[in-house]
Design a protein around this motif. Structure first.
Motif, PDB file in Angstrom:
ATOM      1  N   ASN A   1       0.839  -1.191   0.000  1.00 34.86           N
ATOM      2  CA  ASN A   1       0.000   0.000   0.000  1.00 34.86           C
ATOM      3  C   ASN A   1       0.879   1.249   0.000  1.00 34.86           C
ATOM      4  O   ASN A   1       1.770   1.386   0.841  1.00 34.86           O
ATOM      5  CB  ASN A   1      -0.929  -0.006   1.215  1.00 34.86           C
ATOM      6  N   ILE A   2       0.620   2.156  -0.944  1.00 29.37           N
ATOM      7  CA  ILE A   2       1.501   3.295  -1.178  1.00 29.37           C
ATOM      8  C   ILE A   2       0.680   4.562  -1.361  1.00 29.37           C
ATOM      9  O   ILE A   2      -0.334   4.562  -2.073  1.00 29.37           O
ATOM     10  CB  ILE A   2       2.354   3.058  -2.446  1.00 29.37           C
ATOM     11  N   ARG A   3       1.139   5.653  -0.758  1.00 32.83           N
ATOM     12  CA  ARG A   3       0.492   6.937  -1.004  1.00 32.83           C
ATOM     13  C   ARG A   3       0.682   7.342  -2.464  1.00 32.83           C
ATOM     14  O   ARG A   3       1.757   7.140  -3.044  1.00 32.83           O
ATOM     15  CB  ARG A   3       1.071   8.009  -0.085  1.00 32.83           C
ATOM     16  N   PRO A   4      -0.340   7.911  -3.092  1.00 37.74           N
ATOM     17  CA  PRO A   4      -0.239   8.286  -4.511  1.00 37.74           C
ATOM     18  C   PRO A   4       0.891   9.265  -4.808  1.00 37.74           C
ATOM     19  O   PRO A   4       1.370   9.327  -5.937  1.00 37.74           O
ATOM     20  CB  PRO A   4      -1.602   8.917  -4.802  1.00 37.74           C
ATOM     21  N   GLU A   5       1.334  10.020  -3.779  1.00 37.63           N
ATOM     22  CA  GLU A   5       2.391  11.007  -3.984  1.00 37.63           C
ATOM     23  C   GLU A   5       3.802  10.423  -3.831  1.00 37.63           C
ATOM     24  O   GLU A   5       4.789  11.124  -4.085  1.00 37.63           O
ATOM     25  CB  GLU A   5       2.239  12.156  -2.963  1.00 37.63           C
ATOM     26  N   ASN A   6       3.903   9.171  -3.419  1.00 30.07           N
ATOM     27  CA  ASN A   6       5.208   8.580  -3.104  1.00 30.07           C
ATOM     28  C   ASN A   6       5.839   7.975  -4.367  1.00 30.07           C
ATOM     29  O   ASN A   6       5.757   6.771  -4.626  1.00 30.07           O
ATOM     30  CB  ASN A   6       5.050   7.517  -2.014  1.00 30.07           C
ATOM     31  N   GLY A   7       6.472   8.831  -5.154  1.00 30.41           N
ATOM     32  CA  GLY A   7       7.051   8.400  -6.421  1.00 30.41           C
ATOM     33  C   GLY A   7       8.051   7.267  -6.321  1.00 30.41           C
ATOM     34  O   GLY A   7       7.965   6.297  -7.088  1.00 30.41           O
ATOM     35  N   PRO A   8       9.025   7.328  -5.400  1.00 31.80           N
ATOM     36  CA  PRO A   8      10.006   6.238  -5.316  1.00 31.80           C
ATOM     37  C   PRO A   8       9.371   4.869  -5.050  1.00 31.80           C
ATOM     38  O   PRO A   8       9.760   3.873  -5.663  1.00 31.80           O
ATOM     39  CB  PRO A   8      10.911   6.675  -4.161  1.00 31.80           C
ATOM     40  N   SER A   9       8.370   4.812  -4.150  1.00 36.17           N
ATOM     41  CA  SER A   9       7.722   3.533  -3.875  1.00 36.17           C
ATOM     42  C   SER A   9       6.872   3.067  -5.049  1.00 36.17           C
ATOM     43  O   SER A   9       6.788   1.867  -5.336  1.00 36.17           O
ATOM     44  CB  SER A   9       6.857   3.626  -2.615  1.00 36.17           C
ATOM     45  N   LEU A  10       6.246   3.997  -5.731  1.00 34.86           N
ATOM     46  CA  LEU A  10       5.472   3.619  -6.907  1.00 34.86           C
ATOM     47  C   LEU A  10       6.365   3.021  -7.986  1.00 34.86           C
ATOM     48  O   LEU A  10       5.965   2.091  -8.696  1.00 34.86           O
ATOM     49  CB  LEU A  10       4.728   4.829  -7.462  1.00 34.86           C
ATOM     50  N   ARG A  11       7.591   3.507  -8.096  1.00 36.30           N
ATOM     51  CA  ARG A  11       8.520   2.936  -9.078  1.00 36.30           C
ATOM     52  C   ARG A  11       8.908   1.509  -8.717  1.00 36.30           C
ATOM     53  O   ARG A  11       9.144   0.673  -9.599  1.00 36.30           O
ATOM     54  CB  ARG A  11       9.750   3.825  -9.212  1.00 36.30           C
ATOM     55  N   VAL A  12       8.960   1.197  -7.423  1.00 39.80           N
ATOM     56  CA  VAL A  12       9.292  -0.164  -6.991  1.00 39.80           C
ATOM     57  C   VAL A  12       8.241  -1.154  -7.492  1.00 39.80           C
ATOM     58  O   VAL A  12       8.563  -2.175  -8.106  1.00 39.80           O
ATOM     59  CB  VAL A  12       9.418  -0.244  -5.452  1.00 39.80           C
TER      60      VAL A  12
ATOM     61  N   ARG B   1      -4.820   9.425   5.232  1.00 42.10           N
ATOM     62  CA  ARG B   1      -4.318   9.587   3.868  1.00 42.10           C
ATOM     63  C   ARG B   1      -4.771   8.449   2.956  1.00 42.10           C
ATOM     64  O   ARG B   1      -4.792   7.277   3.358  1.00 42.10           O
ATOM     65  CB  ARG B   1      -2.791   9.618   3.880  1.00 42.10           C
ATOM     66  N   ASP B   2      -5.076   8.808   1.716  1.00 40.62           N
ATOM     67  CA  ASP B   2      -5.406   7.811   0.706  1.00 40.62           C
ATOM     68  C   ASP B   2      -4.158   7.006   0.341  1.00 40.62           C
ATOM     69  O   ASP B   2      -3.027   7.520   0.375  1.00 40.62           O
ATOM     70  CB  ASP B   2      -5.930   8.482  -0.565  1.00 40.62           C
ATOM     71  N   HIS B   3      -4.359   5.755  -0.010  1.00 37.96           N
ATOM     72  CA  HIS B   3      -3.291   4.887  -0.500  1.00 37.96           C
ATOM     73  C   HIS B   3      -3.784   4.112  -1.710  1.00 37.96           C
ATOM     74  O   HIS B   3      -4.971   3.800  -1.816  1.00 37.96           O
ATOM     75  CB  HIS B   3      -2.846   3.885   0.577  1.00 37.96           C
ATOM     76  N   ARG B   4      -2.870   3.801  -2.604  1.00 41.95           N
ATOM     77  CA  ARG B   4      -3.150   2.864  -3.686  1.00 41.95           C
ATOM     78  C   ARG B   4      -2.653   1.484  -3.268  1.00 41.95           C
ATOM     79  O   ARG B   4      -1.576   1.359  -2.685  1.00 41.95           O
ATOM     80  CB  ARG B   4      -2.464   3.308  -4.971  1.00 41.95           C
ATOM     81  N   THR B   5      -3.461   0.471  -3.561  1.00 35.49           N
ATOM     82  CA  THR B   5      -3.106  -0.904  -3.221  1.00 35.49           C
ATOM     83  C   THR B   5      -2.610  -1.630  -4.462  1.00 35.49           C
ATOM     84  O   THR B   5      -3.252  -1.603  -5.511  1.00 35.49           O
ATOM     85  CB  THR B   5      -4.321  -1.648  -2.640  1.00 35.49           C
ATOM     86  N   PHE B   6      -1.459  -2.269  -4.320  1.00 39.41           N
ATOM     87  CA  PHE B   6      -0.859  -3.080  -5.375  1.00 39.41           C
ATOM     88  C   PHE B   6      -0.718  -4.506  -4.853  1.00 39.41           C
ATOM     89  O   PHE B   6      -0.431  -4.713  -3.678  1.00 39.41           O
ATOM     90  CB  PHE B   6       0.512  -2.528  -5.767  1.00 39.41           C
TER      91      PHE B   6
END
Length: 205
Positions: A145-156, A179-184
């Motif tokens: 689960n990653i915050r939409p603003e967290n670019g480095p984690s989204l790249r992972v 805070r909202d999070h995106r789930t992967f």
């Protein structure tokens, strides 16, 4: 089945030797220095208590923190790894919310020092931990689960091919607000050869 904990996982990568191993009480000094030196890099992404506002990484003593994590690891609900690069402690990766039965799922959270970001340490660690959960623990689903603003984690998760399952609104309390999070997520059936092998092929390609 191998003993679930303690366990040490190791992989040679183009950026160095990545190791996941149990956190130890003697890591306290280095761990604290990493946290202090990376405060601006890390704190905006980490969960806080809605009651006290304290960061979940704030602990009375590192020894107490490690003891609590170790007890949870022995009970089978958590895997608390220190992340090493070429023998240097550079971060932490935790497999949490381990659940069996009809779900067989877990979530992965991680942080690494800014000075090793972009060297493949985190994707390699996540891939190793995911494979361990699938092939040793017998789990079926891993989520991050990653915050939409967290670019480095989204790249992972992008590098590793995790599916985007959508937005969880007001999912975690961080820095004074929900805070909202995106789930992967990935399931074992999607990567039958293992996530680490697929990640290695992606890097070589």
């Amino acid at each position: 089945m191998s003993k679930p904990w303690p366990v040490t996982l190791r992989e040679d990568t183009p950026g160095g030797v990545v190791v996941l191993r149990p956190l130890r009480r003697r890591d306290g000094k280095v761990w604290s220095q990493l946290r202090a030196g990376n405060a601006a890099w890390l704190e905006r992404w980490e969960a806080t208590s809605p009651l006290t506002g304290e960061n979940r990484m704030t602990v009375a003593s590192f020894s107490e923190y490690v003891r609590t994590l170790s007890n949870q690891a022995r009970s089978g609900t958590l895997l608390p790894f220190g992340v090493e690069l070429d023998g240097e402690l550079v971060g932490q990766l935790t497999v949490a919310s381990i659940t069996y039965g009809s779900l067989c799922s877990a979530s992965i959270g991680y942080w690494v020092s800014e000075h090793v970001a972009g060297r493949g340490v985190t994707p390699t660690g996540v891939a190793m931990a995911t494979d361990y959960c699938w092939f040793v623990l017998g789990l079926h689903r891993i989520e991050i689960n990653i915050r939409p603003e967290n670019g480095p984690s989204l790249r992972v998760v992008e590098k590793l091919g995790f599916r985007d399952e959508g937005l969880r609104e007001r999912f975690l309390h961080i820095q004074g607000a929900w805070r909202d999070h995106r789930t992967f997520a990935l399931t074992a059936e999607e990567v039958p050869g293992g996530l680490l092998a697929r990640w290695q092929q992606t890097r070589e390609g």
